[in-house]
Motif scaffolding. Structure first.
Motif, PDB file in Angstrom:
ATOM      1  N   ILE A   1       0.901  -1.145  -0.012  1.00  0.00           N
ATOM      2  CA  ILE A   1      -0.004  -0.037  -0.033  1.00  0.00           C
ATOM      3  C   ILE A   1       0.921   1.301  -0.205  1.00  0.00           C
ATOM      4  N   PRO A   2       0.584   2.116  -0.819  1.00  0.00           N
ATOM      5  CA  PRO A   2       1.406   3.239  -1.148  1.00  0.00           C
ATOM      6  C   PRO A   2       1.425   4.415   0.182  1.00  0.00           C
ATOM      7  N   LEU A   3       2.324   3.733   1.091  1.00  0.00           N
ATOM      8  CA  LEU A   3       2.578   4.758   2.250  1.00  0.00           C
ATOM      9  C   LEU A   3       4.058   5.641   1.793  1.00  0.00           C
ATOM     10  N   ASP A   4       4.033   6.818   2.268  1.00  0.00           N
ATOM     11  CA  ASP A   4       5.351   7.577   1.948  1.00  0.00           C
ATOM     12  C   ASP A   4       6.655   6.967   2.914  1.00  0.00           C
ATOM     13  N   PRO A   5       7.581   6.266   2.132  1.00  0.00           N
ATOM     14  CA  PRO A   5       8.429   5.564   2.964  1.00  0.00           C
ATOM     15  C   PRO A   5       9.264   6.414   4.112  1.00  0.00           C
ATOM     16  N   VAL A   6       9.462   7.645   3.533  1.00  0.00           N
ATOM     17  CA  VAL A   6      10.324   8.431   4.378  1.00  0.00           C
ATOM     18  C   VAL A   6       9.386   8.703   5.783  1.00  0.00           C
ATOM     19  N   TRP A   7       8.223   9.210   5.702  1.00  0.00           N
ATOM     20  CA  TRP A   7       7.430   9.321   6.752  1.00  0.00           C
ATOM     21  C   TRP A   7       7.188   8.286   7.576  1.00  0.00           C
TER      22      TRP A   7
END
Length: 323
Positions: free
Chosen positions: A36-42
């Motif tokens: 699922i496209p979570l922002d990887p940095v955050w």
């Protein structure tokens, strides 16, 4: 020291905060691993922040409450209680959760084998917490049977040294697992036993202790301790000044933190599978809201049903009546 006749509610508030962070952390990790496209940095920043202190918090609160329990019942009676609850729940729910994972492995992020489920001497998934917590209680039974402030202070010092080098003692795989966590439990016991001194001198005692941890141990332990102190301080403040639904909700979640811990992964990952595999939803906000809601509400519902229909075996070894 005589325990207060009225049960403190701020530890429940702290556990309510802690279990909410646990649920978010596992839901978010499940989404990330499922693509699922979570922002990887955050995601990594929030994940690192949460995991720095949320489980140390539970060991700290366990130690704090343990002190008052042994004051009332004694160490052996408390250990018997933990056999009926913590050890029992570890075995039962590890098997139940593992068998469901095996059955649903085609839809989940991992592929679990039956032999892994049956290897109960090697804790897996989030049930490591119950496994380690019971070991901590077993060690505490040996240590705190001597009701002495010197013993309590010495136990805290030894636990800090053990934290520094958990594999340095030839004690085997099982007790090595205890090394990173015993220090928080021992700190909770120490604060409970020396509560009057800590309360009066908190303005300088806590900063000095945190600095000492940084100098003699590790920054990891320091940041975990800072996080625990922050949550505990906020919990005390909310308990003293909060009169709204937030305080009541956190107390309720804290009181049900064990059922939530046991069931939240199944319910949270279940709704993710339904939304992603069968409905085709990829929106991260929908997944986070639905995952958090189900991970909290399903265990609460199961607990309410267990109270109504007397399913006590879900949370403790059943006590059979004779005659």
């Amino acid at each position: 020291m005589k325990a207060s006749s009225q049960r403190e509610t701020w530890p429940d508030i702290a556990k309510g905060m802690g279990i909410t962070l646990v649920v978010y952390g596992h839901v978010a990790r499940g989404l990330f691993n499922a693509g699922i496209p979570l922002d990887p940095v955050w995601h990594q920043r929030i994940d690192g922040f949460i995991y720095a202190f949320h489980m140390p918090l539970f060991f700290w609160v366990s130690g704090y409450l343990y002190f008052f329990s042994i004051q009332k019942k004694g160490t052996l009676a408390v250990l018997q209680d933990k056999l009926r609850t913590v050890a029992y729940l570890y075995v039962v729910w590890s098997l139940v959760h593992g068998l469901i994972e095996v059955a649903m492995s085609h839809y989940t992020n991992g592929h679990l084998a039956l032999r892994d489920v049956l290897a109960l001497w090697q804790p897996r998934a989030h049930f490591w917490f119950l496994y380690v917590l019971f070991l901590v209680f077993a060690i505490a039974t040996l240590v705190y049977r001597f009701k002495s402030g010197w013993v309590t202070a010495g136990a805290l010092l030894v636990s800090i040294l053990w934290y520094q080098n958990p594999g340095g003692l030839e004690i085997g795989y099982t007790l090595v697992l205890v090394g990173p966590w015993l220090v928080y439990f021992a700190a909770g016991v120490a604060v409970a036993q020396f509560k009057p001194v800590v309360s009066r001198q908190a303005g300088w005692v806590l900063p000095v202790l945190l600095l000492a941890l940084a100098l003699c141990s590790s920054w990891t332990l320091l940041w975990a301790s800072v996080g625990v102190v922050a949550v505990l301080s906020l919990s005390r403040w909310l308990d003293a000044h909060g009169h709204g639904p937030t305080r009541a909700a956190l107390i309720y979640l804290g009181q049900l933190s064990l059922p939530i811990y046991l069931l939240h992964v199944l319910s949270g990952s279940g709704i993710r599978i339904v939304l992603q595999k069968f409905v085709g939803v990829q929106n991260v906000e929908v997944h986070l809201i639905a995952g958090m809601a189900m991970a909290l509400l399903v265990p609460i519902l199961v607990h309410r049903l267990s109270v109504r229909y007397h399913w006590n075996f879900l949370w403790a070894w059943p006590a059979f009546r004779h005659g």
